[in-house]
Design an enzyme around this catalytic site. Sequence first.
Site, PDB file in Angstrom:
ATOM      1  CE  LYS A 156     -13.684  -1.477  -7.852  1.00  0.00           C
ATOM      2  NZ  LYS A 156     -12.452  -1.997  -7.247  1.00  0.00           N
ATOM      3  NE  ARG A 184     -22.117   6.266  -7.951  1.00  0.00           N
ATOM      4  CZ  ARG A 184     -22.708   6.278  -6.787  1.00  0.00           C
ATOM      5  NH1 ARG A 184     -23.110   7.401  -6.256  1.00  0.00           N
ATOM      6  NH2 ARG A 184     -22.888   5.135  -6.117  1.00  0.00           N
ATOM      7  NE  ARG A 213     -25.181  -0.020  -4.656  1.00  0.00           N
ATOM      8  CZ  ARG A 213     -24.268   0.852  -4.277  1.00  0.00           C
ATOM      9  NH1 ARG A 213     -23.795   0.836  -3.045  1.00  0.00           N
ATOM     10  NH2 ARG A 213     -23.807   1.724  -5.125  1.00  0.00           N
ATOM     11  CE1 TYR A 264     -14.875   1.896  -7.244  1.00  0.00           C
ATOM     12  CE2 TYR A 264     -17.269   1.640  -7.178  1.00  0.00           C
ATOM     13  CZ  TYR A 264     -16.008   1.316  -6.695  1.00  0.00           C
ATOM     14  OH  TYR A 264     -15.891   0.419  -5.655  1.00  0.00           O
ATOM     15  CG  ASN A 310     -23.189   0.108   0.502  1.00  0.00           C
ATOM     16  OD1 ASN A 310     -23.575  -0.328  -0.585  1.00  0.00           O
ATOM     17  ND2 ASN A 310     -22.927   1.392   0.672  1.00  0.00           N
ATOM     18  CG  ASP A 328      -2.215   0.796   0.986  1.00  0.00           C
ATOM     19  OD1 ASP A 328      -2.122   1.984   0.611  1.00  0.00           O
ATOM     20  OD2 ASP A 328      -3.313   0.247   1.165  1.00  0.00           O
TER      21      ASP A 328
HETATM   22  N1  LIG Z   1     -15.948  -0.940   1.557  1.00  0.00           N
HETATM   23  C1  LIG Z   1     -16.917  -1.306   0.742  1.00  0.00           C
HETATM   24  O1  LIG Z   1     -18.059  -1.407   1.129  1.00  0.00           O
HETATM   25  C2  LIG Z   1     -16.633  -1.623  -0.689  1.00  0.00           C
HETATM   26  C3  LIG Z   1     -17.750  -1.780  -1.504  1.00  0.00           C
HETATM   27  C4  LIG Z   1     -17.549  -2.136  -2.833  1.00  0.00           C
HETATM   28  C5  LIG Z   1     -16.275  -2.340  -3.320  1.00  0.00           C
HETATM   29  N2  LIG Z   1     -15.211  -2.192  -2.499  1.00  0.00           N
HETATM   30  C6  LIG Z   1     -13.887  -2.437  -3.100  1.00  0.00           C
HETATM   31  O2  LIG Z   1     -13.031  -3.060  -2.143  1.00  0.00           O
HETATM   32  C7  LIG Z   1     -11.701  -2.566  -2.288  1.00  0.00           C
HETATM   33  C8  LIG Z   1     -11.191  -2.032  -0.952  1.00  0.00           C
HETATM   34  O3  LIG Z   1     -12.075  -1.042  -0.470  1.00  0.00           O
HETATM   35  P1  LIG Z   1     -11.875  -0.278   0.919  1.00  0.00           P
HETATM   36  O4  LIG Z   1     -13.221   0.060   1.401  1.00  0.00           O
HETATM   37  O5  LIG Z   1     -10.951  -1.024   1.800  1.00  0.00           O
HETATM   38  O6  LIG Z   1     -11.186   1.070   0.396  1.00  0.00           O
HETATM   39  P2  LIG Z   1      -9.916   1.873   0.952  1.00  0.00           P
HETATM   40  O7  LIG Z   1      -9.831   3.134   0.194  1.00  0.00           O
HETATM   41  O8  LIG Z   1      -9.986   1.971   2.435  1.00  0.00           O
HETATM   42  O9  LIG Z   1      -8.697   0.925   0.583  1.00  0.00           O
HETATM   43  C9  LIG Z   1      -8.038   0.930  -0.658  1.00  0.00           C
HETATM   44  C10 LIG Z   1      -6.535   0.940  -0.384  1.00  0.00           C
HETATM   45  O10 LIG Z   1      -5.849   0.835  -1.636  1.00  0.00           O
HETATM   46  C11 LIG Z   1      -4.715   1.663  -1.573  1.00  0.00           C
HETATM   47  N3  LIG Z   1      -4.309   2.046  -2.932  1.00  0.00           N
HETATM   48  C12 LIG Z   1      -5.043   2.724  -3.849  1.00  0.00           C
HETATM   49  N4  LIG Z   1      -4.320   2.932  -4.960  1.00  0.00           N
HETATM   50  C13 LIG Z   1      -3.107   2.373  -4.748  1.00  0.00           C
HETATM   51  C14 LIG Z   1      -1.928   2.282  -5.514  1.00  0.00           C
HETATM   52  N5  LIG Z   1      -1.842   2.827  -6.740  1.00  0.00           N
HETATM   53  N6  LIG Z   1      -0.862   1.624  -4.995  1.00  0.00           N
HETATM   54  C15 LIG Z   1      -0.917   1.093  -3.749  1.00  0.00           C
HETATM   55  N7  LIG Z   1      -2.015   1.160  -2.974  1.00  0.00           N
HETATM   56  C16 LIG Z   1      -3.091   1.803  -3.460  1.00  0.00           C
HETATM   57  C17 LIG Z   1      -5.172   2.892  -0.769  1.00  0.00           C
HETATM   58  O11 LIG Z   1      -4.063   3.590  -0.215  1.00  0.00           O
HETATM   59  C18 LIG Z   1      -6.054   2.244   0.282  1.00  0.00           C
HETATM   60  O12 LIG Z   1      -5.335   1.974   1.470  1.00  0.00           O
HETATM   61  C19 LIG Z   1     -11.752  -1.534  -3.414  1.00  0.00           C
HETATM   62  O13 LIG Z   1     -11.358  -2.158  -4.612  1.00  0.00           O
HETATM   63  C20 LIG Z   1     -13.214  -1.145  -3.490  1.00  0.00           C
HETATM   64  O14 LIG Z   1     -13.564  -0.739  -4.791  1.00  0.00           O
HETATM   65  C21 LIG Z   1     -15.359  -1.816  -1.204  1.00  0.00           C
HETATM   66  O1  LIG Z   2     -23.427  12.647   3.817  1.00  0.00           O
HETATM   67  C1  LIG Z   2     -23.943  11.836   3.000  1.00  0.00           C
HETATM   68  C2  LIG Z   2     -23.194  10.848   2.301  1.00  0.00           C
HETATM   69  C3  LIG Z   2     -23.844   9.980   1.445  1.00  0.00           C
HETATM   70  N1  LIG Z   2     -25.202  10.051   1.277  1.00  0.00           N
HETATM   71  C4  LIG Z   2     -25.911   9.055   0.416  1.00  0.00           C
HETATM   72  O2  LIG Z   2     -25.744   7.780   1.027  1.00  0.00           O
HETATM   73  C5  LIG Z   2     -25.733   6.747   0.033  1.00  0.00           C
HETATM   74  C6  LIG Z   2     -24.532   5.844   0.245  1.00  0.00           C
HETATM   75  O3  LIG Z   2     -23.363   6.549  -0.011  1.00  0.00           O
HETATM   76  P1  LIG Z   2     -21.886   5.944   0.105  1.00  0.00           P
HETATM   77  O4  LIG Z   2     -20.961   7.099   0.206  1.00  0.00           O
HETATM   78  O5  LIG Z   2     -21.775   4.943   1.178  1.00  0.00           O
HETATM   79  O6  LIG Z   2     -21.636   5.249  -1.300  1.00  0.00           O
HETATM   80  P2  LIG Z   2     -22.501   4.309  -2.246  1.00  0.00           P
HETATM   81  O7  LIG Z   2     -23.232   3.276  -1.478  1.00  0.00           O
HETATM   82  O8  LIG Z   2     -23.333   5.156  -3.134  1.00  0.00           O
HETATM   83  O9  LIG Z   2     -21.349   3.692  -3.125  1.00  0.00           O
HETATM   84  C7  LIG Z   2     -20.373   2.818  -2.558  1.00  0.00           C
HETATM   85  O10 LIG Z   2     -20.803   1.554  -2.909  1.00  0.00           O
HETATM   86  C8  LIG Z   2     -19.960   0.482  -3.019  1.00  0.00           C
HETATM   87  C9  LIG Z   2     -18.494   0.771  -3.234  1.00  0.00           C
HETATM   88  O11 LIG Z   2     -18.052   0.328  -4.463  1.00  0.00           O
HETATM   89  C10 LIG Z   2     -18.008   2.106  -2.936  1.00  0.00           C
HETATM   90  O12 LIG Z   2     -17.467   2.078  -1.656  1.00  0.00           O
HETATM   91  C11 LIG Z   2     -19.017   3.182  -3.123  1.00  0.00           C
HETATM   92  O13 LIG Z   2     -19.097   3.394  -4.519  1.00  0.00           O
HETATM   93  C12 LIG Z   2     -25.817   7.470  -1.316  1.00  0.00           C
HETATM   94  O14 LIG Z   2     -27.158   7.489  -1.731  1.00  0.00           O
HETATM   95  C13 LIG Z   2     -25.373   8.901  -1.002  1.00  0.00           C
HETATM   96  O15 LIG Z   2     -25.928   9.850  -1.865  1.00  0.00           O
HETATM   97  C14 LIG Z   2     -25.938  11.015   1.963  1.00  0.00           C
HETATM   98  O16 LIG Z   2     -27.166  11.102   1.821  1.00  0.00           O
HETATM   99  N2  LIG Z   2     -25.270  11.875   2.802  1.00  0.00           N
END
Ligand SMILES: NC(=O)c1ccc[n+]([C@@H]2O[C@H](COP(=O)([O-])OP(=O)(O)OC[C@H]3O[C@@H](n4cnc5c(N)ncnc54)[C@H](O)[C@@H]3O)[C@@H](O)[C@H]2O)c1
Ligand SMILES: O=c1ccn([C@@H]2O[C@H](COP(=O)(O)OP(=O)(O)O[C@H]3OC[C@@H](O)[C@H](O)[C@H]3O)[C@@H](O)[C@H]2O)c(=O)[nH]1
Length: 386
Positions: free
Chosen positions: A186, A179, A338, A182, A211, A46
């Site tokens: 993916k 929007r 979702r 991404y 989420n 990272d």
């Molecule tokens: N948290 C969720 O609910 C959620 C939902 C859908 C998809 N995802 C996917 O899961 C994965 C992880 O998500 P997360 O919530 O932990 O996000 P996060 O942002 O906390 O973690 C991503 C990590 O990747 C590292 N990173 C990004 N670009 C990099 C690079 N070029 N080189 C090295 N490191 C790099 C960042 O520094 C960060 O620490 C992502 O691919 C995200 O799209 C997460």
């Molecule tokens: O302060 C806020 C922040 C967000 N929101 C709303 O809350 C909902 C959830 O927002 P989040 O920021 O958690 O993001 P989303 O659920 O839309 O997308 C996420 O989904 C899956 C992953 O791939 C990513 O981590 C992200 O794209 C959205 O409808 C957004 O508009 C608010 O109403 N108020």
Amino acid sequence: MAGRVDLDGNPIKPITICMIGAGGFIGSHLCEKLMSETPHKVLAVDVYSDKIKHLLEPATLAWADRIQFHRINIKNDSRLEGLIKMADLTINLAAICTPADYNTRPLDTIYSNFIDALPVVKYCSENGKRLIHFSTCEVYGKTIGAFLPKDSPLRQDPAYYVLKEDASPCIFGPIEKQRWSYACAKQLIERLVYAEGAENGLEFTIVRPFNWIGPRMDFIPGIDGPSEGVPRVLACFSNNLLRREPLKLVDGGESQRTFIYIKDAIEAVLLMIENPARANGHIFNVGNPNNEVTVRQLAEMMTQVYSKVSGESSIETPTIDVSSKEFYGEGYDDSDKRIPDMTIINKQLGWNPKTSLWDLLESTLTYQHRTYAEAVKQAMSKTTAN
Ligand SMILES: NC(=O)c1ccc[n+]([C@@H]2O[C@H](COP(=O)([O-])OP(=O)(O)OC[C@H]3O[C@@H](n4cnc5c(N)ncnc54)[C@H](O)[C@@H]3O)[C@@H](O)[C@H]2O)c1
Ligand SMILES: O=c1ccn([C@@H]2O[C@H](COP(=O)(O)OP(=O)(O)O[C@H]3OC[C@@H](O)[C@H](O)[C@H]3O)[C@@H](O)[C@H]2O)c(=O)[nH]1
């Protein structure tokens, strides 16, 4: 740890995992799980290590010889291939994944989620290494039901909204709604991974998180992140609660989400890691279909839970409405609903989520209060003094 067996009763052999994005929210929880409950080694890649510092220091920790941190930006570092070669399995979590970036930094978003992931897929494929790639539930985009008239009874029919890995279409908005940059990036990387499997025999698993939330998610603006930054909803609402300001509901807070506790989701990932024969070649939804709320309901529940864990009464006007244009800027759009179908993950890995939304918010907001309340208070008193 002794005598651990997989779902088919075979002993689990220790492996080395190259985890890219290990310093993020999901990576930190996965590293914690692997260190405390398994014998596996982690090469943690990272650009940041703050969220896993507790696992790296001091050198006397029980697992010190099983985790190594490599500060590498995968965009431009030739050491990446060597690390993938040293490992049995690569897990790619690295991505820009906060919605506020999708429409304001679409180029960075597309590069991060597609271009930067390409070498990872290529090195795994060329070196015969297994890959677990993190995609997203956003690849489904909007539900079919979203296009039906508001009063159509079909909107109540799960066939029009439950999201299935092998049947649901991916429905994105027009290109000017950035929007979807991404989700589209993916989707294309999923198709590439799938094609490497089909044409070149890459052993892969694709994860679609719905989420996942919990401690260490994103940042609190002005405390451990940029003061103008917009994190995902859990951190936005936590920040509002900590500052005793109204929670902002984007476009009325009508969108629906299912939230899953990070610790439940990590159980699913561990099953994928340790049961390759059952996980390879599959795309898995990982979410909790029982925890569905509108964003407005989430705000109300978080307000109640925060009051309970902090002992502070809630403010008079707990929420305010804000337009998406004002909050996220031009080009924002939203997923309406979702709900993950759980058939495939259930059949392959026998996994089910456990934690209710109330319980997961209670433990998460207890963490937020303990970690940030004092720092926020100090930052606010400094601002008032100035
Ligand atoms: N948290 C969720 O609910 C959620 C939902 C859908 C998809 N995802 C996917 O899961 C994965 C992880 O998500 P997360 O919530 O932990 O996000 P996060 O942002 O906390 O973690 C991503 C990590 O990747 C590292 N990173 C990004 N670009 C990099 C690079 N070029 N080189 C090295 N490191 C790099 C960042 O520094 C960060 O620490 C992502 O691919 C995200 O799209 C997460
Ligand atoms: O302060 C806020 C922040 C967000 N929101 C709303 O809350 C909902 C959830 O927002 P989040 O920021 O958690 O993001 P989303 O659920 O839309 O997308 C996420 O989904 C899956 C992953 O791939 C990513 O981590 C992200 O794209 C959205 O409808 C957004 O508009 C608010 O109403 N108020």
